[in-house]
Write an enzyme that holds these catalytic residues in place. Structure first.
Site, PDB file in Angstrom:
ATOM      1  CD  GLU A 209      -3.047  -0.888   0.207  1.00  0.00           C
ATOM      2  OE1 GLU A 209      -3.448   0.260  -0.024  1.00  0.00           O
ATOM      3  OE2 GLU A 209      -3.480  -1.891  -0.392  1.00  0.00           O
ATOM      4  CD  GLU A 218      -5.752   9.545  -2.606  1.00  0.00           C
ATOM      5  OE1 GLU A 218      -6.362   9.581  -3.683  1.00  0.00           O
ATOM      6  OE2 GLU A 218      -6.298   9.352  -1.499  1.00  0.00           O
ATOM      7  CG  ASN A 256     -13.343   3.875   6.438  1.00  0.00           C
ATOM      8  OD1 ASN A 256     -13.920   2.967   7.014  1.00  0.00           O
ATOM      9  ND2 ASN A 256     -13.238   3.923   5.117  1.00  0.00           N
TER      10      ASN A 256
END
Length: 356
Positions: A209, A218, A256
């Site tokens: 990841e 990101e 989340n």
């Protein structure tokens, strides 16, 4: 859980510092005091043990590793015993054999060396971080008994560094071990094989990841506003563009952050930046997902490993149809290859059901 490719805030590798630590000269080493904890605060004069040695704090400190920070004063080897006078019965060093802190070996030059840190069989003459010369005087010799990894984690710091040679300095081993208390069943359920397999599976997926623990957030900032779900009653109090992917498993979306924050007792909904600012918090969010979320799969990744469902099921729990069932076989293979490498480092078989 949705995620995109990430980018490194800092792509520089952590650089190991060679530190020469003087050996204790007493015939019998002192007992080890309480183990050092990265999460604990120490003030001047307080002591802790780390890697087979006792240390004393010179001033206030938290998260600074004994032996790698000047705040700690070395108090010498601990937990040792004394061999009979005139003897030095250490085994010959073997390349590639795993050694733990305190192990003593006889090198090919006939000299003796003591392991200052766990290592997978590094040459004693090329690293004073892992090995130091050890004196066998012919009268007495101080040795240290081999002890388990001080952190209690099945992956030692040396093995962690071997797995992630180019990791971002943000992703510290101390941050990881400090996060383990949030989910004590992780890599601590079942026998030694299962525990090591789960640790390897978790770290292999985080490696995939994050590009080898290089990326923290990101990269594509154009995606950031997409992670705010306005249908949630609590909305996005930190701002519409605040819930982008962060950390070892790239936590994203406001719901989340809310769920992870509630589970961990952290204000992640209002302060999602904690995940990219605090290494222990970042690791805790990854462990939260691993241990509690099915994702697009049918079970948590933790359940998959401890119930022998195989590494492939952990991939399904993370990315489901995006990779599994022919969705992206190259990405699946990348994860499997890393898992096989990490199980080899830990000296355990990878088990079956590797693919999804």
């Amino acid at each position: 859980m949705s995620r995109k490719l990430l980018a490194a805030l800092c792509a520089g590798a952590a650089t190991a510092v060679a530190i020469v630590v003087p050996l204790a000269t007493s015939a019998s080493a002192a007992a080890c005091v309480a183990p050092w904890s990265a999460a604990s605060v120490y003030t001047g004069g307080q002591t802790a043990s780390h890697n087979g040695r006792n240390w004393s704090a010179k001033w206030w400190t938290q998260g600074e590793t004994p032996g790698a920070a000047q705040v700690w004063a070395d108090q010498g080897t601990c937990g040792g015993n004394t061999t009979p006078p005139g003897t030095c019965s250490a085994p010959d060093w073997v390349a590639g054999r795993a050694y733990r802190t305190g192990d003593i070996v006889r090198y090919t030059d006939g000299k003796y060396y003591i392991a200052e840190h766990d290592n997978p069989g590094y040459d004693p003459t090329i690293s004073t971080w892992y090995w130091n010369p050890h004196t066998c005087s012919g009268t007495t010799t101080t040795t240290t008994t081999t002890s388990p990894n001080p952190s209690g984690f099945v992956v030692s710091e040396a093995q962690f560094n071997q797995m992630f040679p180019n990791r971002n300095p943000f992703y510290t081993y101390q941050g990881l071990t400090a996060a383990l208390s949030a989910y004590p069943a992780f890599a601590n359920t079942g026998g030694d094989t299962i525990r090591k397999q789960e640790a390897a599976a978790f770290l292999a997926n985080t490696s995939h990841e994050t590009g080898g623990l290089v990326h923290i957030v990101e990269q594509n900032q154009a995606n950031y506003p997409h992670y705010c779900d306005p249908n949630q009653s609590y909305g996005c109090p930190a701002g519409q563009a605040a819930y982008y992917g962060r950390g070892p498993i790239q936590l994203s979306w406001n719901f989340n952050y809310k769920a992870a924050g509630d589970a961990l007792g952290l204000p992640l909904l209002t302060n999602p930046w904690l995940v990219q600012q605090d290494a222990a918090v970042a690791w805790k969010t990854a462990l939260w997902y691993w241990n509690t979320q099915n994702g697009p799969g049918t079970m948590t990744a933790h359940s998959a490993m401890v119930n022998s469902r195989g590494f492939g099921e952990t991939i399904r729990s993370i990315n489901g149809a995006l990779e599994c069932n022919g969705g992206n076989p190259a990405q699946v293979q990348s994860r499997v290859t890393k898992y096989q490498q990490f199980t080899q480092i830990l000296g355990v078989a990878p088990g079956g059901n590797l693919y999804c």
